[in-house]
Design a protein around this motif. Structure first.
Motif, PDB file in Angstrom:
ATOM      1  N   THR A   4       0.833  -1.196   0.000  1.00 42.09           N
ATOM      2  CA  THR A   4       0.000   0.000   0.000  1.00 42.09           C
ATOM      3  C   THR A   4       0.872   1.252   0.000  1.00 42.09           C
ATOM      4  O   THR A   4       1.875   1.329   0.692  1.00 42.09           O
ATOM      5  CB  THR A   4      -0.906   0.010   1.241  1.00 42.09           C
ATOM      6  OG1 THR A   4      -1.727  -1.162   1.214  1.00 42.09           O
ATOM      7  CG2 THR A   4      -1.789   1.246   1.273  1.00 42.09           C
ATOM      8  N   ALA A  24      -8.563  -0.854  -4.419  1.00 45.14           N
ATOM      9  CA  ALA A  24      -8.947  -1.477  -3.157  1.00 45.14           C
ATOM     10  C   ALA A  24     -10.467  -1.581  -3.025  1.00 45.14           C
ATOM     11  O   ALA A  24     -11.211  -0.724  -3.515  1.00 45.14           O
ATOM     12  CB  ALA A  24      -8.376  -0.681  -1.986  1.00 45.14           C
ATOM     13  N   ALA A  60      -5.406   1.505  -0.357  1.00 46.62           N
ATOM     14  CA  ALA A  60      -5.699   0.762   0.874  1.00 46.62           C
ATOM     15  C   ALA A  60      -7.185   0.416   0.936  1.00 46.62           C
ATOM     16  O   ALA A  60      -8.041   1.184   0.484  1.00 46.62           O
ATOM     17  CB  ALA A  60      -5.309   1.594   2.096  1.00 46.62           C
ATOM     18  N   SER A  78      -6.005   2.860  -7.116  1.00 39.16           N
ATOM     19  CA  SER A  78      -4.709   2.339  -7.556  1.00 39.16           C
ATOM     20  C   SER A  78      -4.412   2.901  -8.943  1.00 39.16           C
ATOM     21  O   SER A  78      -5.320   3.058  -9.761  1.00 39.16           O
ATOM     22  CB  SER A  78      -4.708   0.806  -7.616  1.00 39.16           C
ATOM     23  OG  SER A  78      -4.812   0.236  -6.326  1.00 39.16           O
TER      24      SER A  78
END
Length: 239
Positions: A4, A24, A60, A78
């Motif tokens: 992360t 995530a 995360a 991401s």
């Protein structure tokens, strides 16, 4: 890249990249909550990148909640950002609705919560990309006699199942999608979390999460919604 946060790296020469970018998963809603939506799932083939730097960001997972209003936390974004060129992004999964809250939109949408009111699931593929990075969460319809079932979170390849308290129909999480870029063999990513289930006849297990790391929803009080599996983008199960 599995850790992360942000990682910097250098590309020497001109390289064709195949990219798998999984965001995530969202957290599961609390108190008769809906399942968390899976993180956005994207594959990009033979992206040509000339010598430069890049920053890879791994989002995360969204935290679940015990609240009675609003939503659980969304999953983190991401991305791959190439210096002087493009940024390729997958959106975090939407949080599941708490109690009588609607699911939130995201890469895949969170499921609606249900404790006596009818709620909707969040939209998937938000913001919109092509091909779609995920699907919507399931709605939740109230039941009678204390039967309350949250909707399942959406997954990379399927919507979350609707939860129907009246018929005792559980809101399973939507299934994810398989890809072999990371390991050379197919791994399934981005399954939605299962919604919670409080039924007049208690079940041993709550609604399952979708294939690809979706957490199982809690059943009949006293249980905790299951976490999404690490490094899959799976959504959390409703509490």
């Amino acid at each position: 890249f599995l850790s992360t946060g942000n990682t910097n790296y250098t590309i020497n020469g001109t390289v064709n990249h195949d990219m798998l970018i999984v965001a995530a998963g969202g957290g599961g809603g609390g108190h008769d909550g809906g399942g968390g939506g899976a993180g956005g799932f994207r594959t990009l083939s033979t992206i040509s990148i000339t010598a430069s730097g890049a920053v890879v960001t791994v989002g995360a997972g969204g935290a679940g909640t015990t609240g009675t209003s609003g939503n659980a936390a969304a999953g983190g974004v991401s991305s791959v950002a190439v210096t002087g060129a493009s940024t390729y992004t997958s959106a975090g999964g939407g949080g599941g609705g708490n109690e009588n809250g609607n699911g939130a939109s995201g890469g895949s949408g969170g499921g609606g919560g249900n404790s006596g009111a009818n709620t909707t699931g969040g939209a998937g593929n938000t913001p919109s990309v092509s091909p779609a990075q995920g699907f919507a969460g399931g709605l939740a319809n109230s039941g009678s006699g204390g039967q309350y079932v949250g909707g399942g979170g959406g997954g990379a390849s399927a919507v979350g199942q609707d939860g129907h308290g009246g018929g005792g129909v559980q809101g399973n999480g939507g299934d994810g999608s398989a890809n072999d870029y990371r390991t050379g063999s197919n791994v399934t990513y981005a399954g939605g979390g299962g919604g919670s289930a409080r039924l007049s006849t208690p079940g041993a297990n709550g609604p399952p999460g979708g294939s690809g790391g979706g957490g199982r929803g809690a059943s009949d009080g006293g249980q905790t919604g299951g976490a999404g599996t690490a490094n899959t983008g799976g959504g959390g199960g409703g509490g």
